[in-house]
Design a protein around this motif. Structure first.
Motif, PDB file in Angstrom:
ATOM      1  N   LEU A  56     107.071  40.799  31.575  1.00 16.20           N
ATOM      2  CA  LEU A  56     107.660  42.012  32.144  1.00 16.20           C
ATOM      3  C   LEU A  56     106.703  43.188  32.038  1.00 16.20           C
ATOM      4  CD1 LEU A  56     110.251  43.360  33.309  1.00 16.20           C
ATOM      5  CD2 LEU A  56     110.869  43.913  30.955  1.00 16.20           C
ATOM      6  N   CYS A  57     106.118  43.384  30.872  1.00 15.89           N
ATOM      7  CA  CYS A  57     105.220  44.526  30.642  1.00 15.89           C
ATOM      8  C   CYS A  57     104.016  44.479  31.558  1.00 15.89           C
ATOM      9  CB  CYS A  57     104.786  44.544  29.181  1.00 15.89           C
ATOM     10  SG  CYS A  57     103.488  45.758  28.809  1.00 15.89           S
ATOM     11  N   TRP A  58     103.319  43.340  31.584  1.00 14.35           N
ATOM     12  CA  TRP A  58     102.086  43.273  32.354  1.00 14.35           C
ATOM     13  C   TRP A  58     102.334  43.194  33.854  1.00 14.35           C
ATOM     14  CZ3 TRP A  58      98.250  45.350  30.249  1.00 14.35           C
ATOM     15  CH2 TRP A  58      98.035  45.252  28.879  1.00 14.35           C
ATOM     16  N   SER A  59     103.500  42.670  34.267  1.00 16.45           N
ATOM     17  CA  SER A  59     103.857  42.721  35.688  1.00 16.45           C
ATOM     18  C   SER A  59     104.041  44.163  36.132  1.00 16.45           C
ATOM     19  CB  SER A  59     105.144  41.934  35.947  1.00 16.45           C
ATOM     20  OG  SER A  59     104.987  40.571  35.707  1.00 16.45           O
ATOM     21  N   PHE A  60     104.759  44.949  35.324  1.00 14.92           N
ATOM     22  CA  PHE A  60     104.977  46.357  35.661  1.00 14.92           C
ATOM     23  C   PHE A  60     103.648  47.106  35.714  1.00 14.92           C
ATOM     24  CE2 PHE A  60     109.590  47.784  35.157  1.00 14.92           C
ATOM     25  CZ  PHE A  60     110.078  46.563  35.589  1.00 14.92           C
ATOM     26  N   MET A  61     102.773  46.840  34.741  1.00  9.63           N
ATOM     27  CA  MET A  61     101.492  47.538  34.703  1.00  9.63           C
ATOM     28  C   MET A  61     100.611  47.152  35.898  1.00  9.63           C
ATOM     29  SD  MET A  61     101.481  49.632  32.182  1.00  9.63           S
ATOM     30  CE  MET A  61     103.204  49.862  32.675  1.00  9.63           C
ATOM     31  N   LEU A  62     100.607  45.868  36.246  1.00  7.47           N
ATOM     32  CA  LEU A  62      99.781  45.436  37.372  1.00  7.47           C
ATOM     33  C   LEU A  62     100.273  46.048  38.678  1.00  7.47           C
ATOM     34  CD1 LEU A  62      97.507  43.753  38.563  1.00  7.47           C
ATOM     35  CD2 LEU A  62      99.113  41.854  38.770  1.00  7.47           C
ATOM     36  N   PHE A  63     101.581  46.016  38.901  1.00  2.85           N
ATOM     37  CA  PHE A  63     102.099  46.556  40.152  1.00  2.85           C
ATOM     38  C   PHE A  63     101.927  48.071  40.223  1.00  2.85           C
ATOM     39  CE2 PHE A  63     104.479  42.480  40.374  1.00  2.85           C
ATOM     40  CZ  PHE A  63     104.032  42.081  41.628  1.00  2.85           C
ATOM     41  N   LEU A  64     101.976  48.747  39.083  1.00  3.76           N
ATOM     42  CA  LEU A  64     101.702  50.179  39.077  1.00  3.76           C
ATOM     43  C   LEU A  64     100.243  50.449  39.456  1.00  3.76           C
ATOM     44  CD1 LEU A  64     102.364  53.134  38.514  1.00  3.76           C
ATOM     45  CD2 LEU A  64     101.917  52.709  36.091  1.00  3.76           C
ATOM     46  N   GLY A  65      99.315  49.726  38.834  1.00 11.22           N
ATOM     47  CA  GLY A  65      97.903  49.900  39.164  1.00 11.22           C
ATOM     48  C   GLY A  65      97.615  49.566  40.610  1.00 11.22           C
ATOM     49  N   TRP A  66      98.206  48.486  41.100  1.00  7.47           N
ATOM     50  CA  TRP A  66      98.004  48.069  42.494  1.00  7.47           C
ATOM     51  C   TRP A  66      98.518  49.139  43.451  1.00  7.47           C
ATOM     52  CZ3 TRP A  66     100.739  46.545  46.913  1.00  7.47           C
ATOM     53  CH2 TRP A  66     100.047  45.739  47.813  1.00  7.47           C
ATOM     54  N   THR A  67      99.699  49.704  43.148  1.00 11.93           N
ATOM     55  CA  THR A  67     100.253  50.767  43.988  1.00 11.93           C
ATOM     56  C   THR A  67      99.359  52.004  43.974  1.00 11.93           C
ATOM     57  OG1 THR A  67     102.537  50.010  43.710  1.00 11.93           O
ATOM     58  CG2 THR A  67     102.224  52.331  44.259  1.00 11.93           C
ATOM     59  N   MET A  68      98.828  52.360  42.804  1.00 13.28           N
ATOM     60  CA  MET A  68      97.953  53.523  42.696  1.00 13.28           C
ATOM     61  C   MET A  68      96.692  53.359  43.528  1.00 13.28           C
ATOM     62  SD  MET A  68      98.329  54.330  38.617  1.00 13.28           S
ATOM     63  CE  MET A  68      97.025  55.569  38.607  1.00 13.28           C
ATOM     64  N   MET A  69      96.336  52.119  43.838  1.00 13.77           N
ATOM     65  CA  MET A  69      95.150  51.879  44.662  1.00 13.77           C
ATOM     66  C   MET A  69      95.506  51.693  46.138  1.00 13.77           C
ATOM     67  SD  MET A  69      92.736  49.449  42.255  1.00 13.77           S
ATOM     68  CE  MET A  69      91.281  49.834  43.238  1.00 13.77           C
ATOM     69  N   ILE A  70      96.520  50.891  46.432  1.00 13.04           N
ATOM     70  CA  ILE A  70      96.744  50.497  47.826  1.00 13.04           C
ATOM     71  C   ILE A  70      97.399  51.601  48.647  1.00 13.04           C
ATOM     72  CG2 ILE A  70      99.025  49.432  47.566  1.00 13.04           C
ATOM     73  CD1 ILE A  70      96.043  48.047  49.606  1.00 13.04           C
ATOM     74  N   VAL A  71      98.331  52.367  48.081  1.00 15.57           N
ATOM     75  CA  VAL A  71      98.977  53.428  48.859  1.00 15.57           C
ATOM     76  C   VAL A  71      97.961  54.506  49.251  1.00 15.57           C
ATOM     77  CG1 VAL A  71     100.691  55.288  48.787  1.00 15.57           C
ATOM     78  CG2 VAL A  71     101.299  52.996  47.986  1.00 15.57           C
ATOM     79  N   PRO A  72      97.161  55.031  48.311  1.00 11.23           N
ATOM     80  CA  PRO A  72      96.132  55.992  48.728  1.00 11.23           C
ATOM     81  C   PRO A  72      95.072  55.384  49.645  1.00 11.23           C
ATOM     82  CG  PRO A  72      96.563  56.189  46.376  1.00 11.23           C
ATOM     83  CD  PRO A  72      97.236  54.938  46.841  1.00 11.23           C
ATOM     84  N   LEU A  73      94.742  54.093  49.449  1.00  8.05           N
ATOM     85  CA  LEU A  73      93.749  53.456  50.318  1.00  8.05           C
ATOM     86  C   LEU A  73      94.239  53.432  51.762  1.00  8.05           C
ATOM     87  CD1 LEU A  73      91.011  51.862  50.393  1.00  8.05           C
ATOM     88  CD2 LEU A  73      92.415  49.783  50.289  1.00  8.05           C
ATOM     89  N   ASN A  74      95.486  53.062  51.973  1.00  7.27           N
ATOM     90  CA  ASN A  74      96.040  53.037  53.326  1.00  7.27           C
ATOM     91  C   ASN A  74      96.109  54.442  53.920  1.00  7.27           C
ATOM     92  OD1 ASN A  74      96.379  50.256  53.307  1.00  7.27           O
ATOM     93  ND2 ASN A  74      98.481  50.350  52.576  1.00  7.27           N
ATOM     94  N   ALA A  75      96.518  55.415  53.107  1.00 14.94           N
ATOM     95  CA  ALA A  75      96.588  56.792  53.597  1.00 14.94           C
ATOM     96  C   ALA A  75      95.194  57.318  53.938  1.00 14.94           C
ATOM     97  CB  ALA A  75      97.253  57.683  52.545  1.00 14.94           C
ATOM     98  N   TRP A  76      94.230  56.988  53.107  1.00 12.51           N
ATOM     99  CA  TRP A  76      92.847  57.390  53.349  1.00 12.51           C
ATOM    100  C   TRP A  76      92.361  56.862  54.703  1.00 12.51           C
ATOM    101  CZ3 TRP A  76      88.359  55.295  49.775  1.00 12.51           C
ATOM    102  CH2 TRP A  76      87.165  55.934  50.105  1.00 12.51           C
ATOM    103  N   GLY A  77      92.668  55.603  54.999  1.00  7.25           N
ATOM    104  CA  GLY A  77      92.255  55.023  56.270  1.00  7.25           C
ATOM    105  C   GLY A  77      92.886  55.719  57.458  1.00  7.25           C
ATOM    106  N   ALA A  78      94.156  56.100  57.325  1.00  4.73           N
ATOM    107  CA  ALA A  78      94.839  56.793  58.419  1.00  4.73           C
ATOM    108  C   ALA A  78      94.230  58.159  58.686  1.00  4.73           C
ATOM    109  CB  ALA A  78      96.325  56.929  58.093  1.00  4.73           C
ATOM    110  N   GLU A  79      93.598  58.743  57.651  1.00  5.00           N
ATOM    111  CA  GLU A  79      93.023  60.082  57.783  1.00  5.00           C
ATOM    112  C   GLU A  79      91.536  60.069  58.136  1.00  5.00           C
ATOM    113  OE1 GLU A  79      96.027  62.157  54.501  1.00  5.00           O
ATOM    114  OE2 GLU A  79      94.059  61.396  53.881  1.00  5.00           O
ATOM    115  N   LEU A  80      90.918  58.886  58.202  1.00  3.47           N
ATOM    116  CA  LEU A  80      89.495  58.817  58.508  1.00  3.47           C
ATOM    117  C   LEU A  80      89.181  59.271  59.930  1.00  3.47           C
ATOM    118  CD1 LEU A  80      88.205  55.536  56.799  1.00  3.47           C
ATOM    119  CD2 LEU A  80      87.563  57.885  56.277  1.00  3.47           C
ATOM    120  N   SER A  81      90.136  59.108  60.829  1.00  3.63           N
ATOM    121  CA  SER A  81      89.910  59.511  62.211  1.00  3.63           C
ATOM    122  C   SER A  81      91.224  59.950  62.831  1.00  3.63           C
ATOM    123  CB  SER A  81      89.320  58.348  63.026  1.00  3.63           C
ATOM    124  OG  SER A  81      89.214  58.694  64.395  1.00  3.63           O
ATOM    125  N   GLY A  82      91.138  60.934  63.716  1.00  5.63           N
ATOM    126  CA  GLY A  82      92.307  61.352  64.481  1.00  5.63           C
ATOM    127  C   GLY A  82      92.362  60.712  65.847  1.00  5.63           C
TER     128      GLY A  82
END
Length: 435
Positions: A106-132
């Motif tokens: 339970l602990c390490w699943s929560f930690m992994l998904f938190l870390g993954w979210t901290m990377m993937i959500v900003p990564l996707n947003a960053w890509g959307a902002e690279l070009s208009g």
């Protein structure tokens, strides 16, 4: 913003190991933890709780990354902060010692998904902002999602390539993949962070939370796209969840399931340039509808297949795999256009929050699709023996026909899509006039 091929490759690189991380967690991890003594029912509950945890962390990270102001940008600090948490937790989660208990998982699943979210959500947003640019956004999404498909194929094939992909070797497979990701993820992330600049949003006070949500759900294009995205995600999730059972109990080709899966993903990877070209010529929403229609046409042949039809089903896997690239690339590029509509109305760039909602829609679609096996079981299907004829019919219906019905609904929702290239260009002009 620079969108030369080398910038797009550098931006897309982290998506490869992040995608390679997802497959083993859902495919190999339950069996691995069963081997160290945890009951399967408990493992399932813990992974469900981890999905619910995403429902908290996804929008939180999206909102906070939208409001972050640093000289390095809004997205890069979150990706950098998520990297060490992801690396540490993936090792402890994927390489458990003997005798670990439910609290450990339970602990390490929560930690992994938190870390993954901290990377993937900003990564996707960053890509959307690279070009208009309307079409350039499709290229950006194509590079990122192409990297994701490569990561998935790598996670699928590497354990078999080095001889640890058989049943009972799940712990060895997880260790190999963990080592591979531990090497690739920091290297690829640093390349992206150093090589690719980030869009600097205009400094404006954020909308109050309730006001911001009201504006989001008043966005008609957002409602249409997220509904179609969710329904199409369920249509893709059902056959994904039921694939192995269909191949084993109805096609009687369980030993060659890996070859069928590989053909599906390789077809999706190879045809990414085709969808990029078509969307540039005819528009993202039009081509996505075509891709769903193509998928429907091939899935309608599946009820006529049975034992001995391996070659015919291999062709189905290749043909339906073609639409995988469209399902990954085109909605993501359309999401960036939907954010433009919000930015033109509010004057704020809330890309992170929007992509957090898309992430939640993806996870909800997967969770709902996971109920397919439960429904088949209620009609008499048994995952070990195949069960009754009625149960097998239910499995076939859920695997092949329910996705067809869902995709027809998604196509209908998108039929009058309000944002084409001209509309999006007008939105960008309005945004430019406000800054």
């Amino acid at each position: 913003m620079p969108t030369a091929p080398h910038h797009l490759i550098a931006y897309a690189l982290p998506a490869l190991p992040l995608a390679a991380l997802v497959l083993p967690v859902y495919v190999f991890l339950p069996s691995a933890y069963a081997q160290v003594g945890l009951p399967l029912a408990g493992i399932g509950i813990i992974l469900l709780l981890a999905r619910l945890w995403d429902g908290v962390t996804d929008p939180l990270v999206g909102v906070l990354s939208d409001r972050t102001v640093t000289r390095f940008g809004r997205r890069k600090p979150w990706i950098a902060a998520g990297l060490p948490l992801t690396l540490i937790s993936l090792w402890y989660l994927m390489v458990p010692g003997d005798g670990v208990g439910p609290a450990y998982l339970l602990c390490w699943s929560f930690m992994l998904f938190l870390g993954w979210t901290m990377m993937i959500v900003p990564l996707n947003a960053w890509g959307a902002e690279l070009s208009g640019d309307y079409h350039q956004r499709t290229r950006i999404a194509g590079f990122r999602e192409g990297a994701s498909i490569i990561g998935t194929v790598l996670a699928l094939t590497l354990p078999f390539a080095i001889g640890v992909g058989a049943a009972g070797q799940e712990r060895d497979a997880l260790r190999v993949l963990a080592i591979c990701i531990l090497v690739m993820l920091p290297l690829f992330t640093v390349i992206a962070l150093v090589s690719v600049p980030e869009y600097k949003a205009p400094a404006k006070p954020p909308l109050k939370f309730r006001r911001g949500l009201k504006v989001i759900f008043a966005n008609g294009a957002f409602r249409k796209l997220i509904a179609a995205y969710l329904i199409n995600g369920m249509a893709n999730g059902l056959p994904a969840q039921l694939f192995l059972f269909y191949v084993q109990h109805l096609l009687m080709e369980g030993e060659r399931a890996g070859l069928l899966l590989l053909s599906y993903f390789m077809s999706g990877l190879i045809t990414v340039p085709l969808w990029l070209w078509l969307s540039g010529k005819y528009g993202k929403h039009v081509v996505w509808r075509w891709a769903m229609m193509w998928n429907i046409a091939w899935f309608l042949t599946v009820p006529f297949l049975g034992p001995g039809d391996f070659t015919a089903f291999l062709i189905v896997c290749l043909m339906t795999g073609m639409s995988l690239g469209a399902d990954l690339i085109l909605p993501s590029a359309m999401q960036a256009d939907v954010v433009d509509l919000d930015t033109a109305r509010t004057g704020r760039a809330r890309t992170g929050l929007y992509f957090a909602f898309w992430g939640l829609a993806t996870k909800l679609a997967t969770a709902l699709a996971a109920l397919g096996l439960t429904v088949a079981g209620l009609f008499g299907f048994d995952a070990l023996t195949g069960g009754t004829d009625t149960g097998k019919t239910a499995l076939l219906t859920l695997y092949a026909l329910a996705p067809v019905a869902l995709k027809i609904v998604a196509i209908a929702i998108l039929w009058r899509w309000p944002i084409d290239a001209a509309t999006q260009a007008a939105l960008r002009a309005r945004i430019a006039a406000r800054t």
